[in-house]
Design a protein around this motif. Structure first.
Motif, PDB file in Angstrom:
ATOM      1  N   TYR A  11       0.835  -1.210   0.000  1.00  0.00           N
ATOM      2  CA  TYR A  11       0.000   0.000   0.000  1.00  0.00           C
ATOM      3  C   TYR A  11       0.867   1.256   0.000  1.00  0.00           C
ATOM      4  CZ  TYR A  11      -3.987   2.989   1.092  1.00  0.00           C
ATOM      5  OH  TYR A  11      -4.957   3.957   1.042  1.00  0.00           O
ATOM      6  N   LEU A  12       2.019   1.185   0.661  1.00  0.00           N
ATOM      7  CA  LEU A  12       2.970   2.290   0.611  1.00  0.00           C
ATOM      8  C   LEU A  12       3.468   2.494  -0.817  1.00  0.00           C
ATOM      9  CD1 LEU A  12       4.559   4.232   2.607  1.00  0.00           C
ATOM     10  CD2 LEU A  12       6.402   2.560   2.478  1.00  0.00           C
ATOM     11  N   ALA A  13       3.795   1.393  -1.496  1.00  0.00           N
ATOM     12  CA  ALA A  13       4.310   1.477  -2.860  1.00  0.00           C
ATOM     13  C   ALA A  13       3.252   1.992  -3.827  1.00  0.00           C
ATOM     14  CB  ALA A  13       4.810   0.106  -3.309  1.00  0.00           C
ATOM     15  N   ILE A  14       1.987   1.582  -3.632  1.00  0.00           N
ATOM     16  CA  ILE A  14       0.944   2.041  -4.549  1.00  0.00           C
ATOM     17  C   ILE A  14       0.713   3.536  -4.373  1.00  0.00           C
ATOM     18  CG2 ILE A  14      -1.171   1.761  -3.176  1.00  0.00           C
ATOM     19  CD1 ILE A  14      -0.638   0.608  -6.805  1.00  0.00           C
ATOM     20  N   GLY A  15       0.946   4.045  -3.166  1.00  0.00           N
ATOM     21  CA  GLY A  15       0.851   5.488  -2.955  1.00  0.00           C
ATOM     22  C   GLY A  15       1.923   6.239  -3.720  1.00  0.00           C
TER      23      GLY A  15
ATOM     24  N   PHE B 293      -0.392  12.741  -0.598  1.00  0.00           N
ATOM     25  CA  PHE B 293       0.692  11.773  -0.666  1.00  0.00           C
ATOM     26  C   PHE B 293       1.440  11.713   0.669  1.00  0.00           C
ATOM     27  CE2 PHE B 293       5.315  11.271  -1.509  1.00  0.00           C
ATOM     28  CZ  PHE B 293       5.309   9.921  -1.812  1.00  0.00           C
ATOM     29  N   LEU B 294       1.691  12.874   1.269  1.00  0.00           N
ATOM     30  CA  LEU B 294       2.369  12.900   2.569  1.00  0.00           C
ATOM     31  C   LEU B 294       1.534  12.200   3.634  1.00  0.00           C
ATOM     32  CD1 LEU B 294       3.748  16.565   2.545  1.00  0.00           C
ATOM     33  CD2 LEU B 294       5.053  14.459   2.242  1.00  0.00           C
ATOM     34  N   ARG B 295       0.227  12.386   3.588  1.00  0.00           N
ATOM     35  CA  ARG B 295      -0.633  11.707   4.559  1.00  0.00           C
ATOM     36  C   ARG B 295      -0.600  10.198   4.343  1.00  0.00           C
ATOM     37  NH1 ARG B 295      -5.889  15.846   4.754  1.00  0.00           N
ATOM     38  NH2 ARG B 295      -4.641  17.731   4.528  1.00  0.00           N
ATOM     39  N   HIS B 296      -0.674   9.782   3.091  1.00  0.00           N
ATOM     40  CA  HIS B 296      -0.615   8.361   2.763  1.00  0.00           C
ATOM     41  C   HIS B 296       0.672   7.748   3.309  1.00  0.00           C
ATOM     42  CE1 HIS B 296      -1.576   4.959  -0.103  1.00  0.00           C
ATOM     43  NE2 HIS B 296      -0.302   4.719   0.159  1.00  0.00           N
TER      44      HIS B 296
ATOM     45  N   PHE C  45       2.603   8.889   5.748  1.00  0.00           N
ATOM     46  CA  PHE C  45       2.625   8.909   7.216  1.00  0.00           C
ATOM     47  C   PHE C  45       1.813   7.757   7.790  1.00  0.00           C
ATOM     48  CE2 PHE C  45       0.665  10.189  11.244  1.00  0.00           C
ATOM     49  CZ  PHE C  45       1.792  10.468  12.001  1.00  0.00           C
ATOM     50  N   TYR C  46       0.616   7.521   7.248  1.00  0.00           N
ATOM     51  CA  TYR C  46      -0.233   6.457   7.778  1.00  0.00           C
ATOM     52  C   TYR C  46       0.490   5.108   7.745  1.00  0.00           C
ATOM     53  CZ  TYR C  46      -4.052   9.849   7.011  1.00  0.00           C
ATOM     54  OH  TYR C  46      -4.853  10.957   7.017  1.00  0.00           O
ATOM     55  N   MET C  47       1.130   4.812   6.614  1.00  0.00           N
ATOM     56  CA  MET C  47       1.768   3.506   6.481  1.00  0.00           C
ATOM     57  C   MET C  47       3.091   3.428   7.248  1.00  0.00           C
ATOM     58  SD  MET C  47      -0.211   1.473   4.970  1.00  0.00           S
ATOM     59  CE  MET C  47      -1.460   2.339   5.958  1.00  0.00           C
ATOM     60  N   ILE C  48       3.822   4.527   7.329  1.00  0.00           N
ATOM     61  CA  ILE C  48       5.068   4.515   8.105  1.00  0.00           C
ATOM     62  C   ILE C  48       4.762   4.279   9.580  1.00  0.00           C
ATOM     63  CG2 ILE C  48       6.947   5.996   8.927  1.00  0.00           C
ATOM     64  CD1 ILE C  48       6.991   7.189   6.064  1.00  0.00           C
ATOM     65  N   VAL C  49       3.704   4.909  10.082  1.00  0.00           N
ATOM     66  CA  VAL C  49       3.304   4.674  11.474  1.00  0.00           C
ATOM     67  C   VAL C  49       2.936   3.211  11.683  1.00  0.00           C
ATOM     68  CG1 VAL C  49       1.451   5.122  13.127  1.00  0.00           C
ATOM     69  CG2 VAL C  49       2.629   7.026  12.037  1.00  0.00           C
ATOM     70  N   ALA C  50       2.226   2.621  10.726  1.00  0.00           N
ATOM     71  CA  ALA C  50       1.863   1.206  10.850  1.00  0.00           C
ATOM     72  C   ALA C  50       3.114   0.333  10.920  1.00  0.00           C
ATOM     73  CB  ALA C  50       0.985   0.788   9.669  1.00  0.00           C
ATOM     74  N   LEU C  51       4.089   0.600  10.053  1.00  0.00           N
ATOM     75  CA  LEU C  51       5.324  -0.184  10.061  1.00  0.00           C
ATOM     76  C   LEU C  51       6.081  -0.013  11.374  1.00  0.00           C
ATOM     77  CD1 LEU C  51       6.542   0.563   6.414  1.00  0.00           C
ATOM     78  CD2 LEU C  51       5.575  -1.580   7.255  1.00  0.00           C
ATOM     79  N   ILE C  52       6.133   1.218  11.872  1.00  0.00           N
ATOM     80  CA  ILE C  52       6.832   1.463  13.138  1.00  0.00           C
ATOM     81  C   ILE C  52       6.110   0.778  14.293  1.00  0.00           C
ATOM     82  CG2 ILE C  52       7.441   3.269  14.798  1.00  0.00           C
ATOM     83  CD1 ILE C  52       8.037   5.099  12.432  1.00  0.00           C
ATOM     84  N   ALA C  53       4.777   0.824  14.286  1.00  0.00           N
ATOM     85  CA  ALA C  53       4.017   0.169  15.357  1.00  0.00           C
ATOM     86  C   ALA C  53       4.280  -1.332  15.373  1.00  0.00           C
ATOM     87  CB  ALA C  53       2.524   0.446  15.182  1.00  0.00           C
ATOM     88  N   ILE C  54       4.347  -1.942  14.208  1.00  0.00           N
ATOM     89  CA  ILE C  54       4.608  -3.384  14.141  1.00  0.00           C
ATOM     90  C   ILE C  54       6.032  -3.699  14.583  1.00  0.00           C
ATOM     91  CG2 ILE C  54       4.789  -5.359  12.574  1.00  0.00           C
ATOM     92  CD1 ILE C  54       2.596  -4.010  10.872  1.00  0.00           C
ATOM     93  N   TYR C  55       6.967  -2.863  14.194  1.00  0.00           N
ATOM     94  CA  TYR C  55       8.379  -3.173  14.420  1.00  0.00           C
ATOM     95  C   TYR C  55       8.853  -2.787  15.820  1.00  0.00           C
ATOM     96  CZ  TYR C  55      13.365  -3.625  13.426  1.00  0.00           C
ATOM     97  OH  TYR C  55      14.681  -4.011  13.447  1.00  0.00           O
ATOM     98  N   GLU C  56       8.393  -1.659  16.346  1.00  0.00           N
ATOM     99  CA  GLU C  56       9.023  -1.075  17.531  1.00  0.00           C
ATOM    100  C   GLU C  56       8.276  -1.282  18.842  1.00  0.00           C
ATOM    101  OE1 GLU C  56      11.897   0.256  17.822  1.00  0.00           O
ATOM    102  OE2 GLU C  56      12.505   0.585  15.755  1.00  0.00           O
ATOM    103  N   LEU C  57       6.954  -1.386  18.818  1.00  0.00           N
ATOM    104  CA  LEU C  57       6.188  -1.291  20.061  1.00  0.00           C
ATOM    105  C   LEU C  57       6.160  -2.623  20.801  1.00  0.00           C
ATOM    106  CD1 LEU C  57       3.188   0.982  19.012  1.00  0.00           C
ATOM    107  CD2 LEU C  57       5.407   1.619  19.955  1.00  0.00           C
ATOM    108  N   ASP C  58       6.977  -2.728  21.842  1.00  0.00           N
ATOM    109  CA  ASP C  58       6.899  -3.882  22.728  1.00  0.00           C
ATOM    110  C   ASP C  58       5.751  -3.674  23.709  1.00  0.00           C
ATOM    111  OD1 ASP C  58       7.954  -1.883  24.274  1.00  0.00           O
ATOM    112  OD2 ASP C  58       9.952  -2.769  24.417  1.00  0.00           O
TER     113      ASP C  58
ATOM    114  N   GLY D 133      -6.136   4.254 -11.781  1.00  0.00           N
ATOM    115  CA  GLY D 133      -6.618   5.373 -10.995  1.00  0.00           C
ATOM    116  C   GLY D 133      -6.154   6.709 -11.541  1.00  0.00           C
ATOM    117  N   SER D 134      -6.693   7.761 -10.976  1.00  0.00           N
ATOM    118  CA  SER D 134      -6.371   9.119 -11.424  1.00  0.00           C
ATOM    119  C   SER D 134      -5.243   9.751 -10.632  1.00  0.00           C
ATOM    120  CB  SER D 134      -7.621  10.007 -11.320  1.00  0.00           C
ATOM    121  OG  SER D 134      -8.650   9.516 -12.158  1.00  0.00           O
ATOM    122  N   GLY D 135      -4.710   9.045  -9.638  1.00  0.00           N
ATOM    123  CA  GLY D 135      -3.611   9.582  -8.846  1.00  0.00           C
ATOM    124  C   GLY D 135      -4.076  10.013  -7.472  1.00  0.00           C
ATOM    125  N   VAL D 136      -3.187   9.885  -6.499  1.00  0.00           N
ATOM    126  CA  VAL D 136      -3.534  10.236  -5.125  1.00  0.00           C
ATOM    127  C   VAL D 136      -3.908  11.716  -5.044  1.00  0.00           C
ATOM    128  CG1 VAL D 136      -1.126  10.709  -4.517  1.00  0.00           C
ATOM    129  CG2 VAL D 136      -2.757  10.140  -2.724  1.00  0.00           C
ATOM    130  N   GLY D 137      -4.989  12.013  -4.342  1.00  0.00           N
ATOM    131  CA  GLY D 137      -5.442  13.393  -4.203  1.00  0.00           C
ATOM    132  C   GLY D 137      -6.030  13.983  -5.462  1.00  0.00           C
TER     133      GLY D 137
END
Length: 745
Positions: free
Chosen positions: A91-95, A112-115, A117-130, A312-316
């Protein structure tokens, strides 16, 4: 001595990694607390501070994480991790792909920046949050709920117990009563606030069952009052869905715990769902226009999807494309013609529009895979073998709350597009990442235990280069941080004690005595703004500097140094919104000089801010001084003298480059050409010149007619052109077309 030195070097990287991990797990929950709680009333958009916090705070979070991964090296991930991360990475790549082929960057950059951010937070939550980090995050979300719901309750009391008007009640801020009796809290909009309440309620309820913290009971009671006071039908339906889900969860996953209370659970779930649905239906009897608005918007969106169904027509893409597809009844529903519809009122339709069949499929893959992992894990955690003393483990309550919260948000977004707005959209990535994390029971980094890094072989090329570059890189990163914070553009602000971002923020807020003398909570806002700004800047700056000195590789300070330029760019977006607000103030009073200088400052700080360019064109259109002078300070692009007709046309063309059918741009350009023709007639210019500008005006009025066929002034001006040319039958026919209103038949 040499052995001691080697030991300190060998353990430097794990220490730096541990510090980076701690900084990430502290900053992420604080960032979400701030995004939820902040508002700033000196910007054009009171929620711009949330967008800026997402952009700047998110960049700080990403910088810390990239440093952490650089320190971990190849041990950070393995191939098995791709199974967990694949939907999020896809989903990050499709953005990224969608942004590359987007036709208009004006809207694409922001979304695009929001897209991302949403996915980077998801990756960080999976990787970092003990586990301790997850518990800390829940505590910060509860604090955010206290702030938002507490202020919402204050607004509820204020709008019902005190007379209207700024300074007449207990709400100290200038936006008091902006939506009448509807409550909007720190979100600046009842719809976004309603979505937050739908998201946060399941978390509060399950945390109560988990901890038996009775202070959450009055908080949830106030939440229900706030939910009804938002007047948001989509949120009511979303909350009804949440009630149904809680009933299903209680009877399916928590059978033993709910067995003695089965009747009460079923009754509460049914009463909540049916009551909210009935209340929504009753409200629709008086506000049925919102249904019609959505139906017409969905119909137009589907036509837009059909133009680019595969990629698609592009993000945003929705804001710049929609005016060409908008249905005429929309203008009658809104009662306005100078507004812009930014979204499709259905997140799934807009996802389809942005990313096409391929991207929409990846979005569904992300959602379905997340829910599948979560529900399977919840089933295992609540199975009889996992129960301890008849109670499921605490992790089961966390997971249940997150799943219901995500489902409630997804249900709400069938009628709304809250994912498109930072205030509530940021929870998409966080909830998905947390569900995967809690379902697995461990953060991803915990599955990759690493021994202290061995010292690189003496004399290796990388070790030699690293030793040569480490101190210059550290000093460059530290110098860049201090320059950006305290020194940049100091010379352009004579009399200021400091420059940089601190100096610029001081100029935005002004001195304390002015704030204290102003009404409407300006003094309170001054103190709160400085506390948040200084706290975030100093703490993040200190964390990055400390990380640079802990790390024994120049890669870390290089990452920090690279992040400074986009950080300042995002800071410029915030300042642009402030200048835009100031420019509008001067424009209303026809103080053209300060208005133009502030609009130009906006275009420098945020070149994609199309509204500011449009308003600049309107300023010169209204001013319409036909004396040719060279005014570089007014944005004249060349050295040749220009009049206001040429300046207005230049800025309208800039608008058209970013958004070809923006608001009433074509009508405004037509009016500009018409004024130019009238000026030529009044000054006895050749008839050929008059006809030339009348032809240009007619072309633009006809273009606007295709976009808005029910705007009366557009017909009046077309008829005026016919009368100026003494073509009276055509003028009569134009008025008849306005009366007939065939476009609405």
């Amino acid at each position: 001595m040499a052995d001691k030195s080697r030991r300190s070097v060998a353990f430097a990287r794990p220490d730096a990694e541990a510090f980076a991990h701690k900084a990430i797990t502290l900053w992420l929950p604080i960032l979400y607390f701030l995004i939820s709680s902040l508002f700033f009333l000196r910007t054009y958009d009171s929620a711009q501070v949330k967008i800026s916090m997402m952009q700047m705070g998110g960049l700080g979070l990403l910088t810390l994480w990239l440093c952490r991964l650089a320190l971990a090296g190849r041990a950070a991930f393995n191939r098995e991790d791709l199974v967990t991360l694949a939907p999020f990475l896809a989903y990050l790549a499709i953005g990224v792909s969608s942004f590359i082929h987007a036709p208009y960057r004006m809207a694409s950059v922001d979304f695009f920046l929001r897209h991302m951010f949403y996915m980077i937070v998801a990756l960080i939550a999976i990787y970092e949050l003990d586990q301790p980090s997850v518990e800390g995050l829940f505590r910060w979300l509860i604090r955010a709920a206290w702030v938002a719901i507490g202020y919402g309750t204050l607004q509820f009391i204020d709008t019902r117990a005190f007379p209207p008007g700024v300074g007449q009640g207990i709400d100290p801020f200038v936006w008091r009563g902006a939506f009448g009796p509807r409550v909007f809290s720190t979100y600046g909009n009842p719809n976004f606030y309603g979505d937050f309440l739908v998201i946060i309620f399941p978390i509060l309820l399950t945390q109560f069952f988990k901890t038996r913290r009775w202070s959450l009971v009055p908080l949830m009671a106030m939440l229900l009052v706030n939910l009804f006071a938002t007047g948001t039908k989509g949120a009511w339906l979303g909350f009804a869905f949440v009630c149904v889900l809680f009933g299903v969860f209680a009877l399916t996953y928590f059978r033993e715990q709910s067995r003695p209370y089965r009747k009460y659970v079923l009754g509460a779930a049914a009463a909540g769902a049916l009551g909210l649905i009935g209340y929504t239906a009753r409200d629709l009897e008086t506000r049925v226009v919102s249904i019609n608005f959505r139906l017409f918007t969905w119909e137009a969106t589907w036509e837009m999807i059909r133009t680019q169904p595969w990629i698609g027509s592009g993000v945003g893409a929705f804001p710049p494309l929609y005016p060409a597809f908008r249905r005429p009844p929309i203008f009658h529903i809104e009662g306005k013609h100078n507004t812009e519809t930014d979204h499709a009122e259905d997140e799934y339709l807009e996802e389809f529009l942005d990313h096409g069949i391929l991207g929409f499929g990846i979005f569904l893959w992300l959602i379905v895979s997340t829910l599948t992992v979560g529900f399977r894990s919840l089933g295992q955690l609540t199975a009889s073998l996992s129960l301890k003393d008849g109670r499921p483990p605490p992790r089961a309550w966390d997971l249940a709350g997150l799943l219901v919260s995500l489902c409630g948000m997804l249900g709400h977004n069938f009628f709304d597009v809250s994912l498109r707005f930072v205030s509530s959209g940021v929870y998409l990535g966080l909830l998905c990442g947390l569900i995967v994390n809690v379902a697995r029971g461990r953060a991803l980094f915990e599955l990759h235990p690493r021994a202290p890094a061995a010292e690189n072989a003496a004399g290796s090329p990388w070790r030699t280069i690293s030793d040569l570059l480490i101190w210059p890189a550290r000093l460059a990163a530290v110098g860049g941080i201090f320059y950006l914070a305290f020194l940049r553009d100091h010379a352009s602000a004579p009399g200021a004690m400091i420059g940089g971002m601190f100096g610029e923020f001081s100029a935005i807020l002004g001195p304390l005595d002015h704030a204290m003398a102003a009404p409407s909570g300006e003094g309170l806002q001054w103190w709160l703004a400085w506390t948040v700004f200084a706290g975030c800047m100093l703490s993040l700056g200190w964390a990055l500097i400390r990380l640079c000195f802990l790390a024994e590789t120049p890669v870390v300070p290089a990452i920090v140094l690279i992040a400074l330029q986009p950080l300042y760019q995002f800071w410029g977006y915030f300042r642009a919104d402030v200048h835009h607000n100031i420019a509008i103030y001067f424009s209303k009073d026809h103080e053209w000089g300060p208005a133009i200088s502030n609009y130009l400052r906006v275009t420098q700080l945020n070149p994609d801010f199309v509204m500011s360019k449009y308003f600049l064109g309107n300023v010169f259109n209204d001013r319409f001084n036909m004396t040719k002078v060279s005014m570089p300070e007014w944005g004249d692009p060349g050295k040749d003298p220009m009049d206001d007709y040429e300046r207005a046309l230049y800025w309208y063309n800039e608008v058209r480059r970013l958004s070809p059918n923006y608001v009433q741009m074509h009508h405004q350009v037509g009016s500009l050409h018409l004024r130019r023709a009238q000026w030529a007639m009044d000054n006895h210019h050749p008839q050929a010149e008059v006809d030339h500008y009348l032809d240009l005006a007619m072309t633009r009025f006809r273009m606007y007619e295709q976009i808005d066929p029910v705007y009366p002034p557009n017909y009046f001006r077309i008829a005026q052109i016919y009368m100026m040319r003494k073509q009276y039958p055509q003028a009569i026919r134009t008025y008849q077309e306005l009366i007939a209103a065939q476009a609405c038949a």
